[in-house]
Scaffold this motif. Structure first.
Motif, short mmCIF file in Angstrom:
data_model
loop_
_atom_site.label_atom_id
_atom_site.label_comp_id
_atom_site.label_asym_id
_atom_site.label_seq_id
_atom_site.Cartn_x
_atom_site.Cartn_y
_atom_site.Cartn_z
N ASP A 1 -12.42 -0.79 0.67
CA ASP A 1 -11.42 -0.27 -0.27
C ASP A 1 -10.85 1.07 0.18
OD1 ASP A 1 -11.69 -2.47 -1.88
OD2 ASP A 1 -13.02 -1.51 -3.33
N ASP B 1 -5.71 3.61 1.55
CA ASP B 1 -4.89 4.44 2.45
C ASP B 1 -3.80 3.63 3.14
OD1 ASP B 1 -6.39 6.66 1.83
OD2 ASP B 1 -7.75 6.45 3.52
N ASP B 2 -3.59 2.40 2.67
CA ASP B 2 -2.55 1.51 3.23
C ASP B 2 -2.74 1.29 4.73
OD1 ASP B 2 -1.26 1.20 0.76
OD2 ASP B 2 -0.11 3.04 1.05
N LEU B 3 -3.99 1.13 5.16
CA LEU B 3 -4.28 0.91 6.58
C LEU B 3 -4.59 -0.54 6.89
CD1 LEU B 3 -6.43 4.11 7.30
CD2 LEU B 3 -4.03 3.69 7.88
N SER C 1 -3.38 -4.76 6.64
CA SER C 1 -2.26 -5.69 6.53
C SER C 1 -2.70 -6.85 5.64
CB SER C 1 -1.86 -6.21 7.91
OG SER C 1 -0.86 -7.20 7.81
N SER D 1 -9.40 5.20 10.38
CA SER D 1 -8.63 6.21 9.66
C SER D 1 -8.10 7.28 10.60
CB SER D 1 -9.48 6.85 8.57
OG SER D 1 -9.87 5.90 7.60
N ALA E 1 -7.97 0.12 2.33
CA ALA E 1 -6.92 -0.47 1.51
C ALA E 1 -6.19 0.62 0.73
CB ALA E 1 -7.51 -1.51 0.57
N ASP F 1 -3.55 -2.74 9.77
CA ASP F 1 -2.09 -2.66 9.72
C ASP F 1 -1.48 -2.19 11.04
OD1 ASP F 1 0.35 -2.92 8.10
OD2 ASP F 1 0.51 -0.75 8.39
#
Length: 250
Positions: free
Chosen positions: A92, A97-99, A101, A75, A95, A218
């Motif tokens: 989660d 935090d859109d980190l 892929s 993070s 996930a 990601d």
């Protein structure tokens, strides 16, 4: 001079044709950085040995720690290609935090048990014997700690731990060193301890099972290699290695 120029041109063209144009051509390998829960230490090293046999141009290096610590590092921007945690809740966080892929995929599960020093000097046979004893557990923010709290709540057990550790390997280390009468760890931790501790079945532990997910980070610069490793964790070969280490199917 014309003949000399032509000769130079031919030489230059020959050198150009022989020069490496890609990372693969030069023999350089992709180094894959995998962040993984501490309880996966030995088994992931074995899985990596099998993985690189199928992916000759990939090397794997690991960073093992408590899942919550690893998530915090990613993070904050720590460079990682793959993340494997000891529970879905911790994953989660990344996930959300859109980190990550793609969606994480579960590849194993684990169950809590009780570890005591060799010879069981505290004479502990069940959770009923915790009172007055030095019990070591994982901190609540760590997957094994969260599972321990859930187990205690479901079985009406009051925990008064002597210490709360940031990883399950730290709990096991204190028990094996005789610094605690007992510690709540995973069954796989006792299996890999190779002496120094004994296992006491933890009543009701089969109702609290942690699933282990893995995902590509990601921000990874090696997503193809990372995806290949995550996929390999679903293979029969990896599943056998995990089972032999005491893990169960997800």
């Amino acid at each position: 001079m014309k003949y000399l120029s032509a000769a130079c041109i031919v030489a230059l063209l020959s050198l150009s044709a022989c020069s490496p144009n890609t990372k693969s051509d030069s023999g350089e390998k992709t180094t894959l950085t995998v962040f993984a829960a501490a309880s996966l230490t030995e088994v992931f090293e074995d899985i990596a040995d099998d993985f690189i046999k199928t992916e000759a141009n990939i090397d794997v290096k690991f960073s093992f720690a408590g899942s919550s610590d690893l998530v915090a590092q990613i993070s904050e921007g720590a460079p990682a290609d793959v993340i494997a945690t000891a529970d879905e809740t911790t994953m989660d966080t990344l996930a959300g935090d859109d980190l990550l892929s793609g969606a994480p995929s579960d590849f194993a599960s684990n169950t809590l048990t009780l570890a005591v020093p060799e010879g069981n000097p505290g004479n502990i046979s069940s959770s009923q014997d915790f009172s007055g004893k030095d019990l070591v557990v994982c901190a609540p923010q760590v997957p094994c700690g969260a599972a321990t709290q859930n187990w205690a709540k479901q079985n009406a057990v009051t925990l008064n731990p002597a210490s709360e550790e940031n990883s399950v390997t730290d709990v096991l280390g204190k028990v094996s060193a005789g610094q605690a009468d007992a510690g709540i760890v995973y069954v796989t931790d006792v299996a890999r301890a190779d002496g120094g501790v004994e296992e006491i079945e933890l009543d009701g532990a089969d109702e609290v099972v942690n699933k282990y997910p893995a995902a590509t980070v990601d921000a990874s610069e090696n997503k193809d290699a990372a995806d290949a490793f995550v996929t390999f964790l679903q293979s029969e070969e990896a599943a056998k290695t995990l089972t032999d280490a005491g893990f169960s199917a997800p």
